[in-house]
Motif scaffolding. Sequence first.
Motif, short mmCIF file in Angstrom:
data_model
loop_
_atom_site.label_atom_id
_atom_site.label_comp_id
_atom_site.label_asym_id
_atom_site.label_seq_id
_atom_site.Cartn_x
_atom_site.Cartn_y
_atom_site.Cartn_z
N LEU A 30 0.50 -0.84 0.09
CA LEU A 30 0.35 -0.16 -0.35
C LEU A 30 0.90 1.16 -0.07
N ALA A 31 1.82 1.26 1.05
CA ALA A 31 2.63 2.78 1.22
C ALA A 31 3.85 2.25 -0.47
N GLY A 32 4.02 1.58 -0.73
CA GLY A 32 4.61 1.80 -2.25
C GLY A 32 3.65 2.44 -3.33
N LEU A 33 2.91 1.53 -3.36
CA LEU A 33 1.90 2.39 -4.65
C LEU A 33 1.10 3.76 -3.77
N ARG A 34 1.30 4.06 -2.89
CA ARG A 34 0.83 5.81 -2.45
C ARG A 34 1.69 6.52 -3.28
N ALA A 35 3.37 5.92 -2.86
CA ALA A 35 4.28 6.53 -3.58
C ALA A 35 4.71 6.93 -4.95
N ALA A 36 3.85 5.36 -5.34
CA ALA A 36 4.21 5.29 -7.15
C ALA A 36 2.75 6.06 -7.67
N VAL A 37 1.49 6.24 -6.80
CA VAL A 37 0.84 7.69 -8.24
C VAL A 37 0.98 8.80 -8.29
N PRO A 38 0.56 9.23 -9.62
CA PRO A 38 0.75 10.27 -9.57
C PRO A 38 0.06 11.68 -7.88
N ARG A 39 1.00 12.27 -8.23
CA ARG A 39 0.67 13.39 -6.70
C ARG A 39 1.25 14.80 -7.37
N ALA A 40 0.29 16.18 -6.81
CA ALA A 40 1.11 17.18 -6.58
C ALA A 40 2.36 17.32 -5.76
N GLN A 41 3.90 17.89 -6.49
CA GLN A 41 4.80 18.04 -6.07
C GLN A 41 4.56 18.66 -4.20
N SER A 42 5.33 18.26 -3.08
CA SER A 42 5.27 18.14 -1.95
C SER A 42 5.33 19.63 -1.28
N GLY A 43 6.45 20.09 -2.33
CA GLY A 43 6.78 21.32 -1.38
C GLY A 43 5.80 22.29 -1.32
#
Length: 461
Positions: A30-43
Amino acid sequence: MSLTPDSTVPPIPAALNFRTVDVRGRHLSLAGLRAAVPRAQSGTVADAEDKVLDIISAVRTRGFAGLRDLALSFDGVEQTHPRVPAEALRAALADLDPAVRAALEESIRRARRFADAQRPANIDVELGEGAVVSQNWVPVARVGLYVPGGLAVYPSSVIMNVVPALAAGVESIALASPPQKNFGGLPHPTILAAACLLGIEEVYAIGGAQAIATFAYGIPADSSGPDSLPGIEPVDVVTGPGNIFVATAKRLVKGVVGIDSEAGTTEIAILADSTASAALVAADLISQAEHDPKAASVLFTDSETLAADVRGELERQAAATKHSGRVLEALSGPQSGVVLVEDLEQGIAACDAYAAEHLEIMTADAARVASRIRSAGAIFVGDYSPVSLGDYCAGSNHVLPTSGTAAFSSGLNVTTFLRAIQVVNYSRSALEQVSGHIVSLSGAEDLPAHGEAVTARFTAR
C-alpha cells in the motif's frame, strides 16, 4: 483562486505531456502504491502553510483592517465592511437567468431529498431494567460555509454547503465567497442569487484563507472609525471546497472549529479496462482539469491500447475545449497521468492507495467493481454517471476530500453539522447491579475515588 497571484502561474505547456507510470510486475505494498501514483509536488503544501499562517495572523490581530488589506492585495477590491447588503442578494436573484434558476432549483430539490434521508435516528438502548443509554443527534449552533471563486463560478457549491446544513437543523448560517472587482467588490451575482434562493441572509465578500480564519476566530466590532462596524461571530464548523490555501487554512484551524474535510484542488481518477470508451474517459478527465491548472486527472488501466487511445483523445479534445491552456497545464502536471496496472486486482488496489476525490469506474461489470473500492470521496459507476453529474444534479454532494484524505475522511453530509450526544439514565437498582464492577475496575486503575463515588450512594446516612 484569489490567493495565487498571476505572476506565480507557470508557463502553459505548448503540447500535452500526459505522463505514464507503469506498476505492472511490481508487487507493491500500500505504501509503495501511494508513493508511485501521480501527486502534486510535495513542496506546495509547505509553501502554502507559511502564507496561510501570515493570513490567519493578520485576521486575528487586525480584524477588519486586516481583511481590507487582504481584499485589496489579493482581489483588487477596496472594502469598508465585507457584509453583502440584503438588497444585493434580492437583486441578484431577480436578475438571474430563468434557465439557470430552474437548474439550481432542480439541483436543490435532489440534494434536499438525499440530505433529508441522511439524518440518523436517535436511539435508546435498555441495558437492563432501569438502565438506559441514549444517543441524540443535535445540530451545531452556527456554521461558516465557503464557496470558492477565481477561475470559475460555483453556485453549485452554495447548494452543496447549505442544503445539508439546513437538513441538519442548523439555525445560524454564514456564507463567504471572494469579492469580485468586476461586480463592485461583491461575490459573483450567481453566487448571491443561489444564497438568496436558499434563504441565506448572512453573506460575506471574503475569499480564501482569510474567510476560513474569519469564521474560525470571528471579527470583533470596530467603532474606532467614523462608522461603527458590526462584528462577525465565530462559528462551530467550517465547510466548503477551495484551493490549496483554503485546504491548508482548514487544517490549521481544525480544533478551534470543526471542518468537513480538506477539500483542496479537485481531482478525478478513472479505473477503466479495454471495454471503456477512450472518448468518454478523455472527456471526463478534461472536465475536471478545466477547474484549475493544479487539478489532477489520473487514469488507471490494464490496457495499453486504451491508454494510447485516451492520450490521442486528450490531445484532440483539449485543443477544442474553451479553457485549453488551463486543461493542458493540469494534464501535463506531476499530479496527472496514466497508471498502467497488471490487472483489475492491482487496479483496485492502486485506486484505494490513491483515494481519489472522484473515482469513476468504467469497466465491465462496473457496479461489482465499484462495490470493492474502499477509499474514495465519491464513486461514479458506469458510462452514464460522470463526475459532472455529481458536480451539479446527482443529488450527492460535491464537497469531497482530496489529496488522499478520502482514506480516512468523508465528503460533506448532514452528519458534518451534527453532534452525537450520549445520555445516561440509570435508576438506583440499575446502578447497584454494576457497582461491584465499577469498584473493581476503579481499583485496577488505581482510581479508588471513582468507586467511592458509586458506593457513597448506597451508604446508610
